[in-house]
Design a protein around this motif. Structure first.
Motif, PDB file in Angstrom:
ATOM      1  N   SER A 213      28.742  34.205  31.569  1.00  0.00           N
ATOM      2  CA  SER A 213      27.341  33.779  31.527  1.00  0.00           C
ATOM      3  C   SER A 213      27.189  32.280  31.740  1.00  0.00           C
ATOM      4  CB  SER A 213      26.741  34.165  30.177  1.00  0.00           C
ATOM      5  OG  SER A 213      27.447  33.542  29.127  1.00  0.00           O
ATOM      6  N   GLY A 214      25.991  31.893  32.161  1.00  0.00           N
ATOM      7  CA  GLY A 214      25.666  30.480  32.278  1.00  0.00           C
ATOM      8  C   GLY A 214      26.413  29.755  33.377  1.00  0.00           C
ATOM      9  N   ASN A 215      26.578  30.415  34.515  1.00  0.00           N
ATOM     10  CA  ASN A 215      27.192  29.769  35.671  1.00  0.00           C
ATOM     11  C   ASN A 215      26.252  29.888  36.865  1.00  0.00           C
ATOM     12  OD1 ASN A 215      30.032  28.814  35.005  1.00  0.00           O
ATOM     13  ND2 ASN A 215      30.014  30.837  34.053  1.00  0.00           N
ATOM     14  N   LYS A 216      26.779  29.702  38.068  1.00  0.00           N
ATOM     15  CA  LYS A 216      25.948  29.848  39.270  1.00  0.00           C
ATOM     16  C   LYS A 216      26.549  30.907  40.173  1.00  0.00           C
ATOM     17  CE  LYS A 216      24.543  25.041  39.057  1.00  0.00           C
ATOM     18  NZ  LYS A 216      25.034  23.696  39.424  1.00  0.00           N
ATOM     19  N   LEU A 217      27.071  31.945  39.555  1.00  0.00           N
ATOM     20  CA  LEU A 217      27.720  32.996  40.333  1.00  0.00           C
ATOM     21  C   LEU A 217      26.680  33.765  41.135  1.00  0.00           C
ATOM     22  CD1 LEU A 217      30.099  34.225  37.494  1.00  0.00           C
ATOM     23  CD2 LEU A 217      30.697  32.764  39.446  1.00  0.00           C
ATOM     24  N   ASN A 218      27.004  34.039  42.400  1.00  0.00           N
ATOM     25  CA  ASN A 218      26.093  34.856  43.209  1.00  0.00           C
ATOM     26  C   ASN A 218      26.831  36.092  43.707  1.00  0.00           C
ATOM     27  OD1 ASN A 218      27.604  33.883  45.317  1.00  0.00           O
ATOM     28  ND2 ASN A 218      25.928  32.851  46.369  1.00  0.00           N
ATOM     29  N   GLY A 219      26.229  36.783  44.662  1.00  0.00           N
ATOM     30  CA  GLY A 219      26.818  38.058  45.060  1.00  0.00           C
ATOM     31  C   GLY A 219      26.458  39.121  44.035  1.00  0.00           C
ATOM     32  N   SER A 220      27.123  40.242  44.100  1.00  0.00           N
ATOM     33  CA  SER A 220      26.739  41.339  43.212  1.00  0.00           C
ATOM     34  C   SER A 220      27.780  41.553  42.116  1.00  0.00           C
ATOM     35  CB  SER A 220      26.529  42.621  44.017  1.00  0.00           C
ATOM     36  OG  SER A 220      27.668  42.870  44.800  1.00  0.00           O
ATOM     37  N   ILE A 221      27.406  42.358  41.139  1.00  0.00           N
ATOM     38  CA  ILE A 221      28.324  42.700  40.047  1.00  0.00           C
ATOM     39  C   ILE A 221      29.306  43.746  40.574  1.00  0.00           C
ATOM     40  CG2 ILE A 221      28.499  43.706  37.741  1.00  0.00           C
ATOM     41  CD1 ILE A 221      25.641  42.708  37.224  1.00  0.00           C
ATOM     42  N   PRO A 222      30.605  43.468  40.519  1.00  0.00           N
ATOM     43  CA  PRO A 222      31.574  44.449  41.029  1.00  0.00           C
ATOM     44  C   PRO A 222      31.499  45.766  40.248  1.00  0.00           C
ATOM     45  CG  PRO A 222      32.637  42.325  40.613  1.00  0.00           C
ATOM     46  CD  PRO A 222      31.272  42.251  40.007  1.00  0.00           C
ATOM     47  N   ALA A 223      31.941  46.819  40.879  1.00  0.00           N
ATOM     48  CA  ALA A 223      31.888  48.149  40.249  1.00  0.00           C
ATOM     49  C   ALA A 223      33.003  48.269  39.218  1.00  0.00           C
ATOM     50  CB  ALA A 223      32.013  49.230  41.308  1.00  0.00           C
ATOM     51  N   PHE A 224      32.892  47.484  38.152  1.00  0.00           N
ATOM     52  CA  PHE A 224      33.893  47.496  37.095  1.00  0.00           C
ATOM     53  C   PHE A 224      33.904  48.822  36.363  1.00  0.00           C
ATOM     54  CE2 PHE A 224      33.139  42.711  36.664  1.00  0.00           C
ATOM     55  CZ  PHE A 224      34.306  42.387  37.334  1.00  0.00           C
ATOM     56  N   SER A 225      35.068  49.171  35.851  1.00  0.00           N
ATOM     57  CA  SER A 225      35.152  50.317  34.955  1.00  0.00           C
ATOM     58  C   SER A 225      36.265  50.030  33.953  1.00  0.00           C
ATOM     59  CB  SER A 225      35.470  51.578  35.754  1.00  0.00           C
ATOM     60  OG  SER A 225      35.621  52.653  34.877  1.00  0.00           O
TER      61      SER A 225
END
Ligand SMILES: *[C@@H]1O[C@H](CO)[C@@H](O)[C@H](O)[C@H]1NC(C)=O
Ligand SMILES: *[C@@H]1O[C@H](CO)[C@@H](O)[C@H](O)[C@H]1NC(C)=O
Ligand SMILES: *[C@@H]1O[C@H](CO)[C@@H](O)[C@H](O)[C@H]1NC(C)=O
Ligand SMILES: *[C@@H]1O[C@H](CO)[C@@H](O)[C@H](O)[C@H]1NC(C)=O
Ligand SMILES: *[C@@H]1O[C@H](CO)[C@@H](O)[C@H](O)[C@H]1NC(C)=O
Ligand SMILES: *[C@@H]1O[C@H](CO)[C@@H](O)[C@H](O)[C@H]1NC(C)=O
Ligand SMILES: *[C@@H]1O[C@H](CO)[C@@H](O)[C@H](O)[C@H]1NC(C)=O
Ligand SMILES: *[C@@H]1O[C@H](CO)[C@@H](O)[C@H](O)[C@H]1NC(C)=O
Length: 489
Positions: A213-225
């Motif tokens: 949290s609290g960064n400047k990450l872009n792109g999408s959330i990977p399909a984590f499992s």
């Protein structure tokens, strides 16, 4: 630290004064290790011969120098130095190895060595600590911002906890961290990291907590499992795309926070399987409706925060909240929700805080809202609600200014439900055509002395504001105030 790694996670809803923090305690069973696990008695009784591995000791000197802690190089045996922030464990030959290094004044009772923020850097000598399980840097490199070093990947399968919090790290999250296959905790909260979330962060079977949290990450959330993941926090980034349905298989999730991103689409139906989930915050995204009814089976949920997503094309089904029997905090403001307020809300006995303001709710407030004994804050303002307010005197007084009802189309109060301060809220008597004085006198005769005192106070506040607009139906309370003032003389 004890060998049985215990992790305390405190999930705060900092913006709700009233809510208590949720505390989640996780214990781990022992991890295979060459070190002797067991209660550590420390060096005070450690006799003859036991000492720190010399290569590791030199590495620690390097790391301490790199953070401006040169004092440590005067300590002949770092594991005997016994400063907070270093932890060692013996092997079977009684040689001590460094298993944990921590920096930064996290709180008064965790006084780890602080960093010289102007020149600190992360020394590559960290890779010479083959037994390191925990690495913790808090507010360390802030005046000398640098990327997260790729060499951390060399800590391989030993490192379990990597915390780089509020260090102003720049650049992207190095893919090399994917090499840390036994991580339990990865915390990169509040840096300046950009680029996307690396898809190869896959310590699948061990990861308990992932906080980017609290960064400047872009792109999408990977399909984590991640089967044992408890905490997933990606809030306050620039993430786009939809919430991956695979997260529904992370069945140990206790907290999901995706708030303040640019996520689109709907909350996946697969989330209905998250039976352990206590807190879900997806506020301030661009999620669309309809209202996610799959959440009704989240039986452990205590806080649901969906505000600032326009998902209100349809009404919320009336039984929507029936499954959430532990819900304490519900935040649905500014969601463009239409139709009636679901009755199932009034059946949530644990509810403490509910913000439903700034929507288009119409119809009346469900009468069972009077049974919400534990509610201390309720906002229904800025809707299209009509009809009588169902709360009793006690609830109204208890909530005070934390009950907000203003700017609704046609709410009214019954004379005996403790609503004498309705002036302030622009709310009139339900039966506005009868002369107010009669009702007021009746009400007065109904009161105990203690109640009257309160009434006067509240009314006095209200009367001050009546100079702006005195409505006919409100004259009742004004009359009461004058009457009691006279009596008091
Ligand atoms: C990954 O870890 C192995 C040892 O486990 C190490 O040899 C290798 O250099 C590491 N790779 C990276 C990119 O960190
Ligand atoms: C990330 O930030 C660094 C400096 O902070 C910059 O040089 C780089 O171009 C940025 N990368 C992306 C993908 O925005
Ligand atoms: C992320 O942001 C950078 C600029 O900072 C941009 O070049 C890149 O295309 C973005 N990536 C995605 C997936 O939007
Ligand atoms: C309501 O609050 C009281 C006092 O805080 C508490 O004892 C009780 O368990 C609560 N009831 C529910 C249903 O949460
Ligand atoms: C509430 O609004 C909906 C349209 O959004 C309308 O169909 C319904 O009749 C309204 N109900 C009341 C009680 O006004
Ligand atoms: C009253 O509430 C509506 C939403 O239902 C909002 O659009 C409007 O701005 C509010 N009016 C005032 C004066 O706050
Ligand atoms: C208060 O007045 C109501 C009628 O408005 C009456 O039903 C009720 O019994 C009275 N309560 C007491 C304590 O006198
Ligand atoms: C009413 O006013 C008196 C005197 O100003 C004060 O002592 C008392 O606490 C007030 N009661 C409430 C409920 O505000």
């Amino acid at each position: 630290m004890a060998a049985n790694f215990t992790l305390f996670l405190v999930i705060f809803c900092a913006f709700f004064q009233l809510s208590r923090p949720f505390t989640v305690i996780m214990t781990d069973s022992g991890v295979p290790s060459t070190l002797i696990d067991g209660p550590q008695t420390g060096f005070s009784i450690n006799k003859n011969g036991a000492r720190t591995n010399p290569q590791e000791q030199d590495a620690v000197y390097d790391i301490m120098r790199a953070t401006g802690n040169d004092w440590a190089t005067d300590i002949p045996d770092v594991c005997r130095g016994r400063w907070h922030g270093i932890e060692c464990m013996p092997d079977k030959d009684n040689v001590y190895h460094i298993v944990s290094l921590s920096f930064g004044a996290l709180s008064d009772d965790t006084a780890f060595p602080t960093c010289d923020q102007t020149k600190s850097y992360l020394s590559e000598s960290i890779t010479k600590l083959p037994h390191l399980r925990t690495l913790f840097f808090y507010r360390c490199f802030t005046c000398n911002p640098q990327p997260i070093p790729k060499f951390l990947g060399q800590l391989g399968s030993t490192l379990q906890t990597l915390v780089l919090r509020e260090n102003r790290h720049i650049g992207s999250i190095p893919a090399e961290l994917g090499n840390l296959t036994r991580l339990r905790v990865l915390d990169l909260h509040k840096n300046n990291l950009n680029g996307s979330v690396p898809v190869n962060i896959r310590p699948g079977t061990t990861l308990r907590s992932l906080d980017l949290s609290g960064n400047k990450l872009n792109g999408s959330i990977p399909a984590f499992s991640f089967p044992v993941l408890n905490v997933l926090d990606m809030s306050q980034n620039l993430l786009m795309g939809s919430i991956p349905f695979t997260l529904g298989s992370c069945q140990s999730l206790v907290k999901i926070d995706f708030s303040h991103n640019r996520l689109t689409g709907s909350i996946p139906d697969s989330f209905s399987g998250l039976k352990e989930l206590i807190l879900m915050d997806v506020s301030y995204n661009r999620l669309s409706g309809p209202f996610p009814t799959s959440l009704s089976s989240l039986t452990s949920l205590q806080a649901l925060i969906l505000k600032g997503n326009q998902m209100g094309s349809t009404a919320i089904p009336s039984d929507c909240f029936d499954g959430m029997k532990d819900l304490m905090i519900l935040v649905l403001l500014n969601m463009n929700l239409h139709g009636p307020i679901p009755e199932s809300l009034g059946r949530l006995n644990s509810l403490r805080v509910a913000y439903l303001d700034g929507n288009h709710f119409n119809g009346s407030i469900p009468s069972n809202f009077r049974d919400l004994k534990n509610v201390s804050e309720l906002r229904l303002n800025d809707n299209h609600l009509t009809g009588p307010i169902p709360f009793g005197r006690e609830m109204v007084w208890k909530m005070g200014r934390k009950l907000r009802l203003n700017n609704n189309s046609g709410l009214c109060y019954n004379a005996n439900n403790g609503f004498e301060d309705a002036f302030d809220r622009g709310i009139g008597l339900c039966d506005a055509h009868k002369p107010g004085s009669a009702r007021t006198v009746q009400h007065l005769s109904n009161n105990t002395d203690g109640d009257m005192t309160t009434t006067i106070n509240v009314s006095a506040g209200a009367v001050r504001k009546t100079s702006v607009s005195v409505r006919l139906s409100q004259l009742a309370s004004l009359f009461l105030f004058i009457l009691l003032s006279l009596q008091g003389k």
